[in-house]
Design a protein around this motif. Sequence first.
Motif, PDB file in Angstrom:
ATOM      1  N   LEU A 104       7.292  -3.557   7.742  1.00  0.00           N
ATOM      2  CA  LEU A 104       7.999  -4.816   7.534  1.00  0.00           C
ATOM      3  C   LEU A 104       8.329  -5.497   8.849  1.00  0.00           C
ATOM      4  O   LEU A 104       8.156  -6.696   8.998  1.00  0.00           O
ATOM      5  N   PHE A 105       8.782  -4.723   9.829  1.00  0.00           N
ATOM      6  CA  PHE A 105       9.206  -5.319  11.090  1.00  0.00           C
ATOM      7  C   PHE A 105       8.117  -5.341  12.153  1.00  0.00           C
ATOM      8  O   PHE A 105       8.321  -5.880  13.234  1.00  0.00           O
ATOM      9  N   ASN A 106       6.947  -4.783  11.871  1.00  0.00           N
ATOM     10  CA  ASN A 106       5.789  -4.820  12.774  1.00  0.00           C
ATOM     11  C   ASN A 106       4.528  -5.086  11.953  1.00  0.00           C
ATOM     12  O   ASN A 106       3.618  -4.263  11.928  1.00  0.00           O
ATOM     13  N   PRO A 107       4.437  -6.229  11.263  1.00  0.00           N
ATOM     14  CA  PRO A 107       3.346  -6.448  10.305  1.00  0.00           C
ATOM     15  C   PRO A 107       1.948  -6.473  10.916  1.00  0.00           C
ATOM     16  O   PRO A 107       0.982  -6.165  10.240  1.00  0.00           O
ATOM     17  N   GLY A 108       1.796  -6.789  12.198  1.00  0.00           N
ATOM     18  CA  GLY A 108       0.468  -6.851  12.804  1.00  0.00           C
ATOM     19  C   GLY A 108      -0.025  -5.529  13.331  1.00  0.00           C
ATOM     20  O   GLY A 108      -1.171  -5.394  13.726  1.00  0.00           O
ATOM     21  N   LYS A 109       0.806  -4.526  13.344  1.00  0.00           N
ATOM     22  CA  LYS A 109       0.438  -3.228  13.914  1.00  0.00           C
ATOM     23  C   LYS A 109      -0.320  -2.379  12.897  1.00  0.00           C
ATOM     24  O   LYS A 109      -0.092  -2.454  11.715  1.00  0.00           O
ATOM     25  N   GLU A 159       2.007  14.667   2.065  1.00  0.00           N
ATOM     26  CA  GLU A 159       3.209  14.975   1.286  1.00  0.00           C
ATOM     27  C   GLU A 159       4.457  14.325   1.898  1.00  0.00           C
ATOM     28  O   GLU A 159       5.443  14.977   2.219  1.00  0.00           O
ATOM     29  N   ILE A 160       4.391  13.024   2.045  1.00  0.00           N
ATOM     30  CA  ILE A 160       5.460  12.240   2.652  1.00  0.00           C
ATOM     31  C   ILE A 160       6.664  12.195   1.708  1.00  0.00           C
ATOM     32  O   ILE A 160       6.514  11.951   0.514  1.00  0.00           O
ATOM     33  N   SER A 161       7.847  12.387   2.254  1.00  0.00           N
ATOM     34  CA  SER A 161       9.069  12.367   1.442  1.00  0.00           C
ATOM     35  C   SER A 161       9.489  10.921   1.153  1.00  0.00           C
ATOM     36  O   SER A 161       9.008   9.976   1.792  1.00  0.00           O
ATOM     37  N   MET A 200       0.816  -1.189   0.000  1.00  0.00           N
ATOM     38  CA  MET A 200       0.000   0.000   0.000  1.00  0.00           C
ATOM     39  C   MET A 200       0.863   1.256   0.000  1.00  0.00           C
ATOM     40  O   MET A 200       0.537   2.231  -0.667  1.00  0.00           O
ATOM     41  N   LEU A 201       1.940   1.203   0.782  1.00  0.00           N
ATOM     42  CA  LEU A 201       2.810   2.373   0.821  1.00  0.00           C
ATOM     43  C   LEU A 201       3.478   2.619  -0.522  1.00  0.00           C
ATOM     44  O   LEU A 201       3.675   3.758  -0.927  1.00  0.00           O
ATOM     45  N   GLU A 202       3.800   1.547  -1.230  1.00  0.00           N
ATOM     46  CA  GLU A 202       4.391   1.696  -2.567  1.00  0.00           C
ATOM     47  C   GLU A 202       3.393   2.350  -3.515  1.00  0.00           C
ATOM     48  O   GLU A 202       3.749   3.217  -4.317  1.00  0.00           O
ATOM     49  N   LEU A 203       2.136   1.961  -3.426  1.00  0.00           N
ATOM     50  CA  LEU A 203       1.096   2.575  -4.259  1.00  0.00           C
ATOM     51  C   LEU A 203       0.954   4.055  -3.930  1.00  0.00           C
ATOM     52  O   LEU A 203       0.804   4.890  -4.823  1.00  0.00           O
ATOM     53  N   TYR A 250       8.798   7.575   3.446  1.00  0.00           N
ATOM     54  CA  TYR A 250       8.186   6.335   2.948  1.00  0.00           C
ATOM     55  C   TYR A 250       9.076   5.140   3.280  1.00  0.00           C
ATOM     56  O   TYR A 250       8.593   4.078   3.670  1.00  0.00           O
ATOM     57  N   ALA A 251      10.390   5.297   3.146  1.00  0.00           N
ATOM     58  CA  ALA A 251      11.322   4.210   3.469  1.00  0.00           C
ATOM     59  C   ALA A 251      11.198   3.826   4.942  1.00  0.00           C
ATOM     60  O   ALA A 251      11.164   2.635   5.283  1.00  0.00           O
ATOM     61  N   TYR A 252      11.107   4.819   5.826  1.00  0.00           N
ATOM     62  CA  TYR A 252      10.940   4.538   7.256  1.00  0.00           C
ATOM     63  C   TYR A 252       9.610   3.826   7.530  1.00  0.00           C
ATOM     64  O   TYR A 252       9.548   2.886   8.313  1.00  0.00           O
ATOM     65  N   LEU A 253       8.558   4.315   6.891  1.00  0.00           N
ATOM     66  CA  LEU A 253       7.245   3.682   7.074  1.00  0.00           C
ATOM     67  C   LEU A 253       7.249   2.233   6.594  1.00  0.00           C
ATOM     68  O   LEU A 253       6.703   1.349   7.260  1.00  0.00           O
ATOM     69  N   LYS A 254       7.854   1.972   5.449  1.00  0.00           N
ATOM     70  CA  LYS A 254       7.930   0.604   4.925  1.00  0.00           C
ATOM     71  C   LYS A 254       8.703  -0.287   5.879  1.00  0.00           C
ATOM     72  O   LYS A 254       8.318  -1.441   6.107  1.00  0.00           O
TER      73      LYS A 254
END
Length: 105
Positions: free
Chosen positions: A91-96, A77-79, A1-4, A83-87
Amino acid sequence: MLELAQDHLQFETVETSEPSMLQKILTTRRRETGGDDPLPVSTLQPRLAQPAEARQVPSAAQVQAIKCFLTKCWSLEISTKEYAYLKGTVLFNPGKGKENDCNHH
């Protein structure tokens, strides 16, 4: 979703028709009995190698939630770095974060 969201992907939905429950039962029965009746056109189409639950079409509410999420990301307007931090977080907290929706700010 973040990639989209990062790629600013816009999408539209179209209605598709699913075979009726009766058609599914008859198709399954013909395959099991080896009947000579011609198969409906829907059985001649190639099947995906994914499990049935992976092929389900999202509901209108799910599509709306996806669009709402994308719109929210775009409005922030995320930089690229953010986005890299969010991904990484996902990735490391998939259930959150599954309980979030468009109405929470």
